[in-house]
Write an enzyme that holds these catalytic residues in place. Structure first.
Site, short mmCIF file in Angstrom:
data_model
loop_
_atom_site.label_atom_id
_atom_site.label_comp_id
_atom_site.label_asym_id
_atom_site.label_seq_id
_atom_site.Cartn_x
_atom_site.Cartn_y
_atom_site.Cartn_z
N GLY A 17 0.77 -1.24 0.00
CA GLY A 17 0.00 0.00 0.00
C GLY A 17 0.80 1.29 0.00
O GLY A 17 1.76 1.46 -0.77
N ILE A 18 0.42 2.19 0.88
CA ILE A 18 1.00 3.53 0.94
C ILE A 18 2.49 3.45 1.30
O ILE A 18 3.32 4.14 0.71
CB ILE A 18 0.22 4.40 1.96
CG1 ILE A 18 -1.19 4.68 1.41
CG2 ILE A 18 0.97 5.70 2.25
CD1 ILE A 18 -2.14 5.34 2.42
N ASP A 37 8.68 -3.94 7.83
CA ASP A 37 7.30 -4.43 7.91
C ASP A 37 7.28 -5.60 8.88
O ASP A 37 8.29 -6.28 9.06
CB ASP A 37 6.80 -4.88 6.52
CG ASP A 37 5.29 -4.81 6.40
OD1 ASP A 37 4.76 -3.90 5.73
OD2 ASP A 37 4.60 -5.68 7.00
N ASP A 63 7.99 -5.29 14.38
CA ASP A 63 6.61 -5.08 14.83
C ASP A 63 6.55 -3.68 15.45
O ASP A 63 7.08 -3.45 16.54
CB ASP A 63 6.24 -6.14 15.87
CG ASP A 63 4.85 -5.92 16.45
OD1 ASP A 63 4.19 -4.92 16.08
OD2 ASP A 63 4.43 -6.74 17.28
N ASN A 90 4.43 4.87 9.01
CA ASN A 90 3.27 4.58 8.17
C ASN A 90 2.47 3.36 8.64
O ASN A 90 1.27 3.29 8.37
CB ASN A 90 3.77 4.35 6.73
CG ASN A 90 2.74 3.69 5.86
OD1 ASN A 90 1.81 4.33 5.36
ND2 ASN A 90 2.87 2.37 5.67
N TYR A 157 -10.17 3.90 15.61
CA TYR A 157 -9.15 4.25 14.59
C TYR A 157 -9.06 5.77 14.47
O TYR A 157 -7.96 6.34 14.44
CB TYR A 157 -9.55 3.62 13.26
CG TYR A 157 -8.69 4.00 12.07
CD1 TYR A 157 -7.45 3.42 11.86
CD2 TYR A 157 -9.15 4.94 11.13
CE1 TYR A 157 -6.67 3.75 10.76
CE2 TYR A 157 -8.38 5.28 10.03
CZ TYR A 157 -7.14 4.68 9.85
OH TYR A 157 -6.37 5.02 8.76
N LYS A 161 -5.73 8.25 15.13
CA LYS A 161 -5.16 9.18 14.16
C LYS A 161 -5.18 10.61 14.71
O LYS A 161 -4.30 11.43 14.39
CB LYS A 161 -5.89 9.08 12.83
CG LYS A 161 -5.72 7.71 12.15
CD LYS A 161 -4.26 7.39 11.88
CE LYS A 161 -4.07 6.13 11.06
NZ LYS A 161 -2.67 5.87 10.72
#
Ligand SMILES: NC(=O)c1ccc[n+]([C@@H]2O[C@H](COP(=O)([O-])OP(=O)(O)OC[C@H]3O[C@@H](n4cnc5c(N)ncnc54)[C@H](O)[C@@H]3O)[C@@H](O)[C@H]2O)c1
Length: 261
Positions: A17-18, A37, A63, A90, A157, A161
């Protein structure tokens, strides 16, 4: 153009993804890229793509919800690549859910990576950058969910953020004396695996197809289209580049105009 020539950039959650798009875009701008990752095979796929385009890379399994793993990740980048100039925080997780269906386990799982993880990645990176004495760039991937976007995957979530947006401002104020810039990007609707999982859940709940859901999601976007991961990567490259040297403490929406605050 090679605006990040010889910079060492660490991108978390860069296996997909991003994060993958940011790692590849920074590599294309000349950066040496550490691809981190929790899924080592995914990180390796991104690193292989960057290496095929001529970049120097390092694969790091980490992690980002675990402080010992975060510290080991930053230490490995510093020892194998010599230093750390840029970190992109990210890695993030979520699931689609109505507020009344959320549980304590959801809070712990989501905040462990999205809020705690971003703080300790930022702190470990800043510790390394302060020791180097040559400044640095910290880029946090927040979300328009943290600015009140009603289409968020869930309320927990959104709160995680919001934490990233607040942390960005305070960290910029306190790290500026070390020439470390801290900024956030708030992506809007961005077509990635995470997005597809959220849309699938919402489509199932509402008895719609994926295409009907996507059309409904894109309709209120003034520009009329969702983001690709590369739209976010372009902003991340700018925030890491020399041109952004006096930009700090800011949170930039990249969302086609969906949220204007
Ligand atoms: N896709 C969107 O619409 C959207 C919108 C706003 C914000 N965001 C944010 O952008 C970021 C990336 O999202 P994406 O859509 O690319 O997600 P994605 O699920 O497609 O990819 C996330 C990557 O992070 C990795 N990851 C997950 N947990 C990790 C952990 N504990 N440690 C290290 N790596 C971990 C995954 O293995 C995966 O490779 C997240 O912070 C997300 O909240 C996404």
């Amino acid at each position: 153009m090679a605006s990040l020539r010889d910079k060492v950039a660490l991108v978390t959650g860069a296996g997909a993804g991003i994060g993958a798009a940011i790692a590849l875009a920074m590599a294309a701008e000349g950066a040496v890229v550490a691809v981190a990752d929790i899924d080592e095979a995914a990180a390796r796929r991104t690193a292989d793509k960057a290496a095929a385009a001529g970049a120097r890379t390092l694969v790091v399994q980490a992690d980002c919800g675990d402080v010992a793993s975060i510290d080991a990740m930053v230490a490995r980048v510093a020892s194998e690549l010599g230093r750390l100039d840029v970190i992109v925080n990210n890695a993030g997780v979520t699931r689609p859910a109505w507020i009344m269906d959320l549980t304590e386990a959801d809070w712990d799982r989501i905040h462990r990576v999205n809020a705690k993880g971003v703080f300790f990645c930022l702190q470990a990176a800043a510790r390394q950058m302060i020791g180097q004495g040559r400044g640095g760039r910290i880029i946090n991937i927040a979300s328009i969910a943290g600015r009140g976007f009603a289409g968020t995957s869930n309320a927990i979530y959104a709160a995680s953020k919001g934490a990233v947006i607040s942390l960005t401002k305070t960290a910029a104020q306190q790290l500026g004396r070390h020439d470390i810039n801290v900024n956030s990007i708030c992506p809007g609707v961005t077509i990635t695996d995470l997005f597809e999982r959220v849309v699938e859940g919402q489509a199932r709940e509402r008895g719609k197809t994926r295409e009907q859901m996507l059309a409904g999601i894109e309709k209120p976007i003034p520009i009329g289209r969702a983001n690709t991961p590369e739209d976010i990567a372009a902003m991340a490259v700018f925030l890491a580049s020399p041109g952004a040297r006096n930009v700090t403490g800011q949170c930039y929406n990249v969302d086609g105009g969906l949220i204007t605050s």
